[in-house]
Design an enzyme around this catalytic site. Structure first.
Site, PDB file in Angstrom:
ATOM      1  N   CYS A 149       0.670  -1.065   0.155  1.00  0.00           N
ATOM      2  CA  CYS A 149      -0.177  -0.147   0.176  1.00  0.00           C
ATOM      3  C   CYS A 149       0.642   1.162  -0.036  1.00  0.00           C
ATOM      4  O   CYS A 149       1.163   1.826  -1.681  1.00  0.00           O
ATOM      5  CB  CYS A 149      -1.345  -0.219   0.951  1.00  0.00           C
ATOM      6  SG  CYS A 149      -2.212   1.201   1.175  1.00  0.00           S
ATOM      7  N   GLU A 170      -1.555  -8.284   3.942  1.00  0.00           N
ATOM      8  CA  GLU A 170      -1.270  -8.595   5.577  1.00  0.00           C
ATOM      9  C   GLU A 170      -2.861  -9.030   6.291  1.00  0.00           C
ATOM     10  O   GLU A 170      -3.052  -9.430   7.533  1.00  0.00           O
ATOM     11  CB  GLU A 170      -0.525  -7.911   6.779  1.00  0.00           C
ATOM     12  CG  GLU A 170      -1.524  -6.214   6.759  1.00  0.00           C
ATOM     13  CD  GLU A 170      -2.454  -5.657   5.552  1.00  0.00           C
ATOM     14  OE1 GLU A 170      -2.490  -5.140   5.510  1.00  0.00           O
ATOM     15  OE2 GLU A 170      -1.357  -5.607   3.780  1.00  0.00           O
ATOM     16  N   HIS A 184      -4.180  -4.894   0.323  1.00  0.00           N
ATOM     17  CA  HIS A 184      -3.313  -5.618   1.619  1.00  0.00           C
ATOM     18  C   HIS A 184      -3.569  -6.812   2.383  1.00  0.00           C
ATOM     19  O   HIS A 184      -4.613  -7.736   2.469  1.00  0.00           O
ATOM     20  CB  HIS A 184      -4.144  -4.735   2.689  1.00  0.00           C
ATOM     21  CG  HIS A 184      -4.187  -3.262   3.394  1.00  0.00           C
ATOM     22  ND1 HIS A 184      -3.017  -2.064   4.250  1.00  0.00           N
ATOM     23  CD2 HIS A 184      -4.377  -1.865   1.872  1.00  0.00           C
ATOM     24  CE1 HIS A 184      -3.163  -1.736   3.566  1.00  0.00           C
ATOM     25  NE2 HIS A 184      -4.049  -1.256   2.737  1.00  0.00           N
TER      26      HIS A 184
END
Length: 254
Positions: A112, A222, A220
Site C-alpha cells: 500500500c 496482511e 493489503h
C-alpha cells in the site's frame, strides 16, 4: 540457522502524550505466521540510522501501509491538506532504505503506502484522489465501523503473464481488497507493472533486474494472510526469498 529477521517500517504518531513509532499488528502477524520470519521494527529516525549496518543484520525488508501519504515534495508535487496527512520522518527513513535494500539484494515487500514509497524512491510519481478520475473505481475503503468490512476483498486484479507475481499466483486474476486514495502515476525507471485493476490502476510492481525478490502491491494481503489463499501466497513467497538470502549470507561467511 536462526529465524531470519525482517526490518519493518514504522509510522510516527503522537498520542497519550508520547511520540510512538508504530506498526499495526496485522503486518507483524503476517510476517511471523504466513512468511515464517521474525519482524523487527525500524524507528523512523531518518539519516540518524546506519542503514548499511541494519541491512547487514536482516534478511528482508517490509514496508507497511499507512493512513499517511508520501510528501509530494519527493516527486515534484504540491502538498496540501486534502492530500494529507503526511509523515515526513517515515519518508526520510523508508526512501533511502528502499534504495539500499535493492542495491544490496535484500528481499523487499512493499504494501500500500509501501508500493507508493517504492515508486517514488525509484524516480516515479503519485496521483492523488484517484477515485475522481473519469472511469475510475473507488479504491477507498467503504465507511464502516468494522475493519473486516473496510478490508473486505472486493475487486479483481489481472496478473501480467511472465512476471514475478505470475510465478507466485499464475497468470490470470486474483481478488484483492482496496483501501487507498493515491496510486502510481508515472512509473519509476526500473519498475515494471505486475498487476492492474479493471480501471487500469497499477496494483503491483517489481524491480527490473533486482538481485532478489523486490515487489510492491497496492492492496493489503496482511489483513487476510491467515485465511485467503492469495494473501498467504505473497507472504510465503517473501518468506522463501528471505530464507534464501539468509542461506546465501551463511555460505558467503564460511
Amino acid at each position: 540457522m536462526q529465524q531470519p529477521l525482517v526490518a519493518v517500517s514504522t509510522d510516527v504518531k503522537d498520542f497519550e502524550n508520547y511520540t510512538w513509532h508504530a506498526v499495526p499488528e496485522q503486518y507483524l502477524e503476517a510476517v511471523l505466521s504466513a512468511a515464517g520470519v521474525l519482524p523487527v521494527l525500524v524507528p523512523s529516525f531518518g539519516d540518524r540510522l546506519d542503514l548499511d549496518a541494519l541491512l547487514a543484520s536482516v534478511d528482508g525488508v517490509m514496508l507497511t501501509g499507512s493512513k499517511s501519504n508520501v510528501h509530494p515534495s519527493h516527486y515534484g508535487g504540491e502538498a496540501g491538506d486534502r492530500h494529507g496527512p503526511y509523515d515526513e520522518r517515515r519518508d526520510a527513513t523508508t526512501l533511502p532504505l528502499i534504495r539500499k535494500a535493492i542495491e544490496k539484494g535484500v528481499p523487499l515487500l512493499a504494501i500500500c503506502r509501501g508500493i507508493q514509497e517504492l515508486n517514488v524512491a525509484l524516480g516515479g510519481s503519485l496521483a492523488g484522489e484517484i477515485q475522481e478520475r473519469e472511469g475510475a473505481l473507488d479504491h477507498r475503503a467503504p465507511e464502516s465501523p468494522s475493519q473486516d468490512e473496510r478490508f473486505a476483498i472486493r475487486h479483481p486484479v489481472a496478473i501480467k503473464p511472465g512476471g514475478c507475481l505470475a510465478g507466485v499466483f499464475g497468470a490470470g486474476e486474483i481478488k484483492v481488497n482496496s483501501v487507498h486514495r493515491q496510486g502510481v502515476d508515472r512509473l519509476g525507471p526500473n519498475l515494471k507493472v505486475e498487476a492492474t485493476a479493471p480501471d487500469g490502476t497499477v496494483e503491483a510492481v517489481s524491480v527490473v533486474g533486482a538481485p532478489a525478490f523486490a515487489v510492491g502491491v497496492q492492496w493489503h494481503p496482511e489483513y487476510w494472510a491467515a485465511s485467503d489463499s492469495a494473501s498467504k501466497r505473497i507472504f510465503a513467497a517473501f518468506g522463501d526469498a528471505v530464507r534464501a538470502h539468509q542461506a546465501a549470507r551463511a555460505i558467503a561467511a564460511e
